[in-house]
Design a protein around this motif. Sequence first.
Motif, PDB file in Angstrom:
ATOM      1  N   SER A 263       0.830  -1.206   0.000  1.00  0.00           N
ATOM      2  CA  SER A 263       0.000   0.000   0.000  1.00  0.00           C
ATOM      3  C   SER A 263       0.865   1.258   0.000  1.00  0.00           C
ATOM      4  O   SER A 263       0.581   2.212  -0.719  1.00  0.00           O
ATOM      5  CB  SER A 263      -0.904   0.025   1.233  1.00  0.00           C
TER       6      SER A 263
ATOM      7  N   LYS B 276       3.733   1.580  -1.207  1.00  0.00           N
ATOM      8  CA  LYS B 276       4.413   1.719  -2.499  1.00  0.00           C
ATOM      9  C   LYS B 276       3.470   2.157  -3.612  1.00  0.00           C
ATOM     10  O   LYS B 276       3.892   2.338  -4.749  1.00  0.00           O
ATOM     11  CB  LYS B 276       5.068   0.391  -2.889  1.00  0.00           C
ATOM     12  N   GLY B 277       2.171   2.250  -3.305  1.00  0.00           N
ATOM     13  CA  GLY B 277       1.235   2.747  -4.307  1.00  0.00           C
ATOM     14  C   GLY B 277       0.591   1.671  -5.161  1.00  0.00           C
ATOM     15  O   GLY B 277       0.035   1.971  -6.214  1.00  0.00           O
ATOM     16  N   SER B 278       0.640   0.420  -4.704  1.00  0.00           N
ATOM     17  CA  SER B 278      -0.012  -0.658  -5.465  1.00  0.00           C
ATOM     18  C   SER B 278      -1.511  -0.441  -5.536  1.00  0.00           C
ATOM     19  O   SER B 278      -2.104   0.200  -4.669  1.00  0.00           O
ATOM     20  CB  SER B 278       0.211  -2.003  -4.781  1.00  0.00           C
ATOM     21  N   LEU B 279      -2.086  -1.047  -6.545  1.00  0.00           N
ATOM     22  CA  LEU B 279      -3.531  -0.996  -6.731  1.00  0.00           C
ATOM     23  C   LEU B 279      -4.148  -2.199  -6.021  1.00  0.00           C
ATOM     24  O   LEU B 279      -3.753  -3.337  -6.251  1.00  0.00           O
ATOM     25  CB  LEU B 279      -3.806  -1.088  -8.244  1.00  0.00           C
ATOM     26  N   LEU B 280      -5.125  -1.946  -5.150  1.00  0.00           N
ATOM     27  CA  LEU B 280      -5.803  -3.033  -4.445  1.00  0.00           C
ATOM     28  C   LEU B 280      -7.217  -3.167  -4.971  1.00  0.00           C
ATOM     29  O   LEU B 280      -7.916  -2.163  -5.141  1.00  0.00           O
ATOM     30  CB  LEU B 280      -5.912  -2.720  -2.957  1.00  0.00           C
ATOM     31  N   PHE B 281      -7.652  -4.398  -5.145  1.00  0.00           N
ATOM     32  CA  PHE B 281      -9.056  -4.631  -5.485  1.00  0.00           C
ATOM     33  C   PHE B 281      -9.695  -5.270  -4.269  1.00  0.00           C
ATOM     34  O   PHE B 281      -9.470  -6.425  -3.979  1.00  0.00           O
ATOM     35  CB  PHE B 281      -9.171  -5.500  -6.743  1.00  0.00           C
ATOM     36  N   ASP B 282     -10.434  -4.491  -3.495  1.00  0.00           N
ATOM     37  CA  ASP B 282     -11.029  -5.010  -2.248  1.00  0.00           C
ATOM     38  C   ASP B 282     -12.525  -4.817  -2.243  1.00  0.00           C
ATOM     39  O   ASP B 282     -13.108  -4.348  -3.201  1.00  0.00           O
ATOM     40  CB  ASP B 282     -10.367  -4.373  -1.031  1.00  0.00           C
TER      41      ASP B 282
END
Lengths: 376, 376
Positions: free
Chosen positions: B368, B370-376
């Motif tokens: 998070s 590091k700027g990752s994309l999360l699909f939650d």
Amino acid sequence: MLDQNPRNNHPLNQNLLNQALESGHALWLEYDDLHYVRFVDNYHGICRGTAVFDDLVVYGYPSIGRVLSLQSGLSSQFQAPFWMEEKVDGFNVRIFKLNNRILALSRGGFICPFTTDRITDFIDAGVFEHQPSSVLCGEVVGPDNPYMDGEVPYIKEDIQFFVFDIGAINETRLAAYSEKAALIDQYQLPSVPRFGRFEMKDLSQIRDILLQLNEDYREGVIFKEDSRRDHRAKYTTANINIADIQSGANTMFDLPPEYFINRLARLALFMDDHDIANTQALQQQLGNAYMEGLLFAVRQLHAHHKVFRTFRCRFHERENAVKLLARLNEAGNHVQITMHDLSLDSSGYWLLEFDKVFAKSSGTLSSSLKGSLLFD
Amino acid sequence: MLDQNPRNNHPLNQNLLNQALESGHALWLEYDDLHYVRFVDNYHGICRGTAVFDDLVVYGYPSIGRVLSLQSGLSSQFQAPFWMEEKVDGFNVRIFKLNNRILALSRGGFICPFTTDRITDFIDAGVFEHQPSSVLCGEVVGPDNPYMDGEVPYIKEDIQFFVFDIGAINETRLAAYSEKAALIDQYQLPSVPRFGRFEMKDLSQIRDILLQLNEDYREGVIFKEDSRRDHRAKYTTANINIADIQSGANTMFDLPPEYFINRLARLALFMDDHDIANTQALQQQLGNAYMEGLLFAVRQLHAHHKVFRTFRCRFHERENAVKLLARLNEAGNHVQITMHDLSLDSSGYWLLEFDKVFAKSSGTLSSSLKGSLLFD
């Protein structure tokens, strides 16, 4: 009957539909005299919520990933300038016209009797005369809705509708930002607030907007890259997490337990991102969010032997309220529906009031109050 | 080789053991020159944590159910007067003698190198000369332990050991309360605090003890019916839930998400039970429990790129510290062990210091950040 030759932007063909139906990834549904198919999950590139009416496909609205850190999120996700729009906190619908009827699909691909009944209060139906294949993707927001705890600070009663994307029948592609903006202007469609086009060097301006949204208890924003690939990311504010926790704590055992974990992490990372101090006031607000919700559920159990929430919403047609109740009852999901009232109000709407009784929260808390032995 | 004829109080026979081994419900382990079997879960009436050394069986310590409401819990669970003892907040061990060695089993049925090394600091080994089949069931508590965030207000350093039950080798049955109390007196064993024998009419006295335990941040109590069936229930205080939430928030993604839900429900029901007001101070304490733990994890990530907790514990024998580290490394469970130091301290103990690195919390929060994309 669908075409046999899928295109890039229209990937569903009859074979794939048959496969999805056979394997249970797509199901037949009825609404009035309509027979249609909805995709219950993502299947071979077809998005959950895709709905098929004979040879017409309304593709599902794609999931948008979330970044939890603003600066690293923007710099790692975007290769070009990006638009920034408000993410309003309601439920996602797709509006389209089929055989002279305007219909609204829920995110899951059900025709929503409530939104279908009310949508022309918010949009000029003329848009579909000139653009018959349009699919308006937007959010229904406001306290008087049948689906969610709908407190937003800027809508005190009933609902409103805000467009954020425009697609087309038999097209997965959504209109480019400028094309969407032009259509919104042309047909005077209600739009989500649009903050403009930004680059990384505008970070402090972006932060200021987000801090203001946070203060106003507004959910957050969507970033949309101004490029062919139209890459997107969402980013939400700290305070919306506290509001969600308060609303969720009331029916805690009916939610996936990750509900709380995820919101706490988002809260902490927003604070870290924007140097928001861990003040006693913030701590008290967070603790209160949990305790208010939970103790309210305990009081409901003592007084009514169940945990429930009351919903109300308005309809033009009585029969649409009846259809909605039937739809909610079918949905089940450990939630029981109890109607209170359905009657004409002074403004000529049918006002429906009903309770959702949350079976898991009711059961878990009431067996604890009765002195049962738990092995946890 | 075990007997073929199970008795009521000794239900494990050789056939059942073979079945459990074949089906993976029991596994072979080694400790020094010992080969033994542990039951990894409850299997055909044999409790998880049961350990088998040739023809000697040390049965697992049975789970005790929890009541979340005091009055209804006591009145629905107990048919006779009951004893009340403090539930101390540590880890559960069973101590027994095998071929002239005193050994400690963990709840899961592993020989614990740490407790085995230290146990004779706390008990007189003489008990096993007169009672060679005894199994002392007790809790190891204190900050300097290798397993858990061990803050208890009444132990400032190292550990202590408190007996709460006495069983026997090849017996599932635990000694009756009076028999246990007599053995504790006779061998001067350290006991958990015992509050006496109560009935429903003593409810206000029971409440007073619990409210005092709550104020002192002590975990709660175990009730044991004074009858042949020896029925039991546990009941815990409000404040221990807040303490657990604070400790858990630090490594949130490595815990089952029910961890928090369950503690919140216990907190609310204790408040309901004892008319504890939902004050701003309590709310602030709860919110702080979450935020302190979470923001500490975020700071650890910024500074060290990982979420970790430092543990320290003392040993008589250096080799037992090495065995413990090997044991913790084997256990895995998304936790990595990094040793800092193992050296003789001024009091002649080997002092072991190591970190547990929590892989899931580290991974989730760092991606998070590091700027990752999360699909939650």
